[in-house]
Design a protein around this motif. Sequence first.
Motif, PDB file in Angstrom:
ATOM      1  N   ARG A  79       0.811  -1.224   0.000  1.00 20.89           N
ATOM      2  CA  ARG A  79       0.000   0.000   0.000  1.00 20.89           C
ATOM      3  C   ARG A  79       0.841   1.270   0.000  1.00 20.89           C
ATOM      4  NH1 ARG A  79      -4.510  -2.310  -1.770  1.00 20.89           N
ATOM      5  NH2 ARG A  79      -5.255  -3.965  -0.395  1.00 20.89           N
ATOM      6  N   VAL A  80       1.886   1.297   0.831  1.00 21.32           N
ATOM      7  CA  VAL A  80       2.689   2.532   0.993  1.00 21.32           C
ATOM      8  C   VAL A  80       4.179   2.185   0.998  1.00 21.32           C
ATOM      9  CG1 VAL A  80       0.982   4.022   2.117  1.00 21.32           C
ATOM     10  CG2 VAL A  80       2.206   2.320   3.476  1.00 21.32           C
ATOM     11  N   PRO A  81       4.700   1.627  -0.079  1.00 21.55           N
ATOM     12  CA  PRO A  81       6.089   1.145  -0.073  1.00 21.55           C
ATOM     13  C   PRO A  81       7.116   2.233   0.199  1.00 21.55           C
ATOM     14  CG  PRO A  81       5.213   1.214  -2.316  1.00 21.55           C
ATOM     15  CD  PRO A  81       4.052   1.416  -1.384  1.00 21.55           C
ATOM     16  N   GLU A  82       6.790   3.478  -0.152  1.00 27.21           N
ATOM     17  CA  GLU A  82       7.741   4.566   0.055  1.00 27.21           C
ATOM     18  C   GLU A  82       7.808   5.003   1.515  1.00 27.21           C
ATOM     19  OE1 GLU A  82       3.773   6.438  -0.358  1.00 27.21           O
ATOM     20  OE2 GLU A  82       4.828   4.747  -1.293  1.00 27.21           O
ATOM     21  N   ARG A  83       6.887   4.537   2.357  1.00 25.63           N
ATOM     22  CA  ARG A  83       6.827   4.984   3.748  1.00 25.63           C
ATOM     23  C   ARG A  83       7.213   3.911   4.753  1.00 25.63           C
ATOM     24  NH1 ARG A  83       4.745  10.007   3.636  1.00 25.63           N
ATOM     25  NH2 ARG A  83       3.155  10.533   2.079  1.00 25.63           N
ATOM     26  N   VAL A  84       7.554   2.718   4.308  1.00 24.40           N
ATOM     27  CA  VAL A  84       7.866   1.617   5.221  1.00 24.40           C
ATOM     28  C   VAL A  84       9.119   0.890   4.744  1.00 24.40           C
ATOM     29  CG1 VAL A  84       5.457   1.282   5.904  1.00 24.40           C
ATOM     30  CG2 VAL A  84       6.383  -0.032   3.976  1.00 24.40           C
ATOM     31  N   LEU A  85       9.671   0.085   5.643  1.00 20.07           N
ATOM     32  CA  LEU A  85      10.765  -0.813   5.263  1.00 20.07           C
ATOM     33  C   LEU A  85      10.141  -2.031   4.590  1.00 20.07           C
ATOM     34  CD1 LEU A  85      13.850  -1.186   5.491  1.00 20.07           C
ATOM     35  CD2 LEU A  85      13.426  -2.484   7.592  1.00 20.07           C
ATOM     36  N   VAL A  86      10.408  -2.196   3.315  1.00 16.71           N
ATOM     37  CA  VAL A  86       9.759  -3.252   2.530  1.00 16.71           C
ATOM     38  C   VAL A  86      10.494  -4.574   2.729  1.00 16.71           C
ATOM     39  CG1 VAL A  86       9.172  -4.011   0.203  1.00 16.71           C
ATOM     40  CG2 VAL A  86       8.941  -1.594   0.824  1.00 16.71           C
ATOM     41  N   PRO A  87       9.811  -5.617   3.220  1.00 21.12           N
ATOM     42  CA  PRO A  87      10.488  -6.899   3.427  1.00 21.12           C
ATOM     43  C   PRO A  87      10.971  -7.516   2.116  1.00 21.12           C
ATOM     44  CG  PRO A  87       8.354  -6.846   4.553  1.00 21.12           C
ATOM     45  CD  PRO A  87       8.405  -5.657   3.646  1.00 21.12           C
ATOM     46  N   LEU A  88      12.074  -8.222   2.217  1.00 18.78           N
ATOM     47  CA  LEU A  88      12.547  -9.019   1.087  1.00 18.78           C
ATOM     48  C   LEU A  88      11.760 -10.314   0.985  1.00 18.78           C
ATOM     49  CD1 LEU A  88      16.375  -8.560   1.715  1.00 18.78           C
ATOM     50  CD2 LEU A  88      14.993  -7.419  -0.045  1.00 18.78           C
ATOM     51  N   ALA A  89      11.327 -10.828   2.129  1.00 16.12           N
ATOM     52  CA  ALA A  89      10.545 -12.056   2.162  1.00 16.12           C
ATOM     53  C   ALA A  89       9.854 -12.141   3.520  1.00 16.12           C
ATOM     54  CB  ALA A  89      11.425 -13.288   1.946  1.00 16.12           C
ATOM     55  N   ARG A  94       5.682 -19.067  10.247  1.00 13.48           N
ATOM     56  CA  ARG A  94       6.771 -19.101  11.238  1.00 13.48           C
ATOM     57  C   ARG A  94       7.089 -17.720  11.799  1.00 13.48           C
ATOM     58  NH1 ARG A  94      11.524 -22.833   8.797  1.00 13.48           N
ATOM     59  NH2 ARG A  94      11.020 -21.739   6.845  1.00 13.48           N
ATOM     60  N   ARG A  95       6.343 -16.726  11.364  1.00 12.55           N
ATOM     61  CA  ARG A  95       6.461 -15.352  11.874  1.00 12.55           C
ATOM     62  C   ARG A  95       7.880 -14.817  11.666  1.00 12.55           C
ATOM     63  NH1 ARG A  95       4.002 -18.285  15.891  1.00 12.55           N
ATOM     64  NH2 ARG A  95       5.854 -18.064  17.215  1.00 12.55           N
ATOM     65  N   LEU A  96       8.358 -14.931  10.432  1.00 11.80           N
ATOM     66  CA  LEU A  96       9.702 -14.496  10.069  1.00 11.80           C
ATOM     67  C   LEU A  96       9.621 -13.388   9.030  1.00 11.80           C
ATOM     68  CD1 LEU A  96      11.415 -17.993   9.593  1.00 11.80           C
ATOM     69  CD2 LEU A  96      11.624 -16.482  11.579  1.00 11.80           C
ATOM     70  N   LEU A  97      10.542 -12.420   9.151  1.00 15.65           N
ATOM     71  CA  LEU A  97      10.679 -11.370   8.150  1.00 15.65           C
ATOM     72  C   LEU A  97      12.149 -11.246   7.776  1.00 15.65           C
ATOM     73  CD1 LEU A  97       8.811  -9.999  10.734  1.00 15.65           C
ATOM     74  CD2 LEU A  97       8.281  -8.455   8.860  1.00 15.65           C
ATOM     75  N   LEU A  98      12.423 -11.194   6.495  1.00 19.56           N
ATOM     76  CA  LEU A  98      13.763 -10.895   6.001  1.00 19.56           C
ATOM     77  C   LEU A  98      13.728  -9.468   5.470  1.00 19.56           C
ATOM     78  CD1 LEU A  98      16.586 -12.144   5.564  1.00 19.56           C
ATOM     79  CD2 LEU A  98      15.853 -12.693   3.232  1.00 19.56           C
ATOM     80  N   LEU A  99      14.559  -8.604   6.055  1.00 30.84           N
ATOM     81  CA  LEU A  99      14.460  -7.169   5.809  1.00 30.84           C
ATOM     82  C   LEU A  99      15.783  -6.601   5.325  1.00 30.84           C
ATOM     83  CD1 LEU A  99      12.682  -6.458   9.183  1.00 30.84           C
ATOM     84  CD2 LEU A  99      11.583  -6.232   6.945  1.00 30.84           C
ATOM     85  N   PRO A 100      15.734  -5.622   4.443  1.00 29.49           N
ATOM     86  CA  PRO A 100      16.968  -4.920   4.071  1.00 29.49           C
ATOM     87  C   PRO A 100      17.438  -4.050   5.231  1.00 29.49           C
ATOM     88  CG  PRO A 100      15.095  -3.796   3.129  1.00 29.49           C
ATOM     89  CD  PRO A 100      14.547  -5.043   3.773  1.00 29.49           C
ATOM     90  N   GLY A 219      13.599  10.778   3.165  1.00 29.66           N
ATOM     91  CA  GLY A 219      12.254  10.608   3.716  1.00 29.66           C
ATOM     92  C   GLY A 219      12.304   9.753   4.965  1.00 29.66           C
ATOM     93  N   TYR A 220      11.148   9.463   5.495  1.00 31.17           N
ATOM     94  CA  TYR A 220      11.045   8.648   6.708  1.00 31.17           C
ATOM     95  C   TYR A 220      10.339   7.341   6.370  1.00 31.17           C
ATOM     96  CZ  TYR A 220      12.281  13.012   8.944  1.00 31.17           C
ATOM     97  OH  TYR A 220      12.934  14.165   9.302  1.00 31.17           O
ATOM     98  N   ARG A 221      10.937   6.237   6.861  1.00 29.33           N
ATOM     99  CA  ARG A 221      10.346   4.915   6.649  1.00 29.33           C
ATOM    100  C   ARG A 221      10.182   4.245   8.008  1.00 29.33           C
ATOM    101  NH1 ARG A 221      14.037   1.731   2.928  1.00 29.33           N
ATOM    102  NH2 ARG A 221      15.621   3.010   3.938  1.00 29.33           N
ATOM    103  N   PHE A 222       8.999   3.700   8.229  1.00 29.17           N
ATOM    104  CA  PHE A 222       8.621   3.181   9.529  1.00 29.17           C
ATOM    105  C   PHE A 222       8.725   1.654   9.546  1.00 29.17           C
ATOM    106  CE2 PHE A 222       6.637   7.215   8.687  1.00 29.17           C
ATOM    107  CZ  PHE A 222       6.900   7.926   9.842  1.00 29.17           C
ATOM    108  N   PHE A 223       9.093   1.135  10.717  1.00 25.62           N
ATOM    109  CA  PHE A 223       9.243  -0.313  10.859  1.00 25.62           C
ATOM    110  C   PHE A 223       8.930  -0.713  12.287  1.00 25.62           C
ATOM    111  CE2 PHE A 223      13.279   1.408  12.149  1.00 25.62           C
ATOM    112  CZ  PHE A 223      13.823   0.520  13.062  1.00 25.62           C
TER     113      PHE A 223
END
Length: 332
Positions: A79-89, A94-100, A219-223
């Motif tokens: 929805r708002v990729p420019e405002r958040v940290l977009v996960p790689l996967a 298993r409640r896992l996030l791979l993040l840049p 800009g600001y990105r939220f996580f």
Amino acid sequence: MTGTRTWRDPGWRAAALGWAAGQLERAGLVPGGEPEQPHVRAWSTAFRIPLRGGEAVWLKAVGPGSAQEPVLAEALAVRVPERVLVPLAVDRGRRLLLLPDGGPTLREAGADLAAWTAMLVAHARLQAEVADHADGLVALGVPDHRPERLPALVADLLADGDAQQAGRPDGLAPEVRARVLAGTGRYAAACRELADGGVPATVQHDDLHDGNVFAGGGGYRFFDWGDASISHPFLVLLVVLRFAGQVLDLSPGHPALFRLRDAYLDQWLDHGTPAELRELCDQALHVAPLQRALTWRRILRGVHEAERTEWAGAVPGWTAEHLAPGPLAPGG
């Protein structure tokens, strides 16, 4: 249930890091060293995985009390990729996030009042942009803390047998519970005012501060959405105004905190006059501490009982905050 024993278990670590390795391979990224595990909490953990070339990615795992985080991070990335940290996967099961790596946080950048103001304005815009998707986010499993539901949720909190046992480290003192119960009529009225006030429910971070915002790239990105819910947006001001006061050395009631509030509220002028929005903000700051207590109860219920002790004061502490002056009140 999870806890530090889970996150340090060799079998769990091997499986989680194995999943991350597979995702990196699919993305054409090559590890450049051994993973580190700098963050371990009872409810979550994070690994830093170096990449060849000097960059890094992060693997985050959360407990069942924050099960919405992978789902929400993924949805916001659409929805708002420019405002958040977009996960790689993401692995929802298993409640896992791979993040840049998001770069420096606002805290690391040493932000002044102007930067805090710009950050909060950006967050209000994020909330406004996803408000139309609130129902869909609830359907995905994001906790539903919309104001019309809060009185019943708080009643359940106050009826919790464990929370009533003042002898427990996580129990409510009898006088606190009695005073909160005596004020439930006002609380319900405040929730009705928020529900009927014309400002739509949306994502409510519930732990917004300078350490959960990346400040690079213009800009600001939220996580870090582990505390988040769908609720009245103005509830986010409870934590952010408290942190701003601490970081910027502003006493409660300082005029700069009101300017910070007003910059945020100005982003909602399509939904009310400045006076109407300030009144709703007052009600939100009254409602927010008990909502925060609900968040902590949810998170701690997903943690092994033996590992809750360190954080046992969170639920009664935020419940008692309901009786204290707010962050905009002198002495708050």
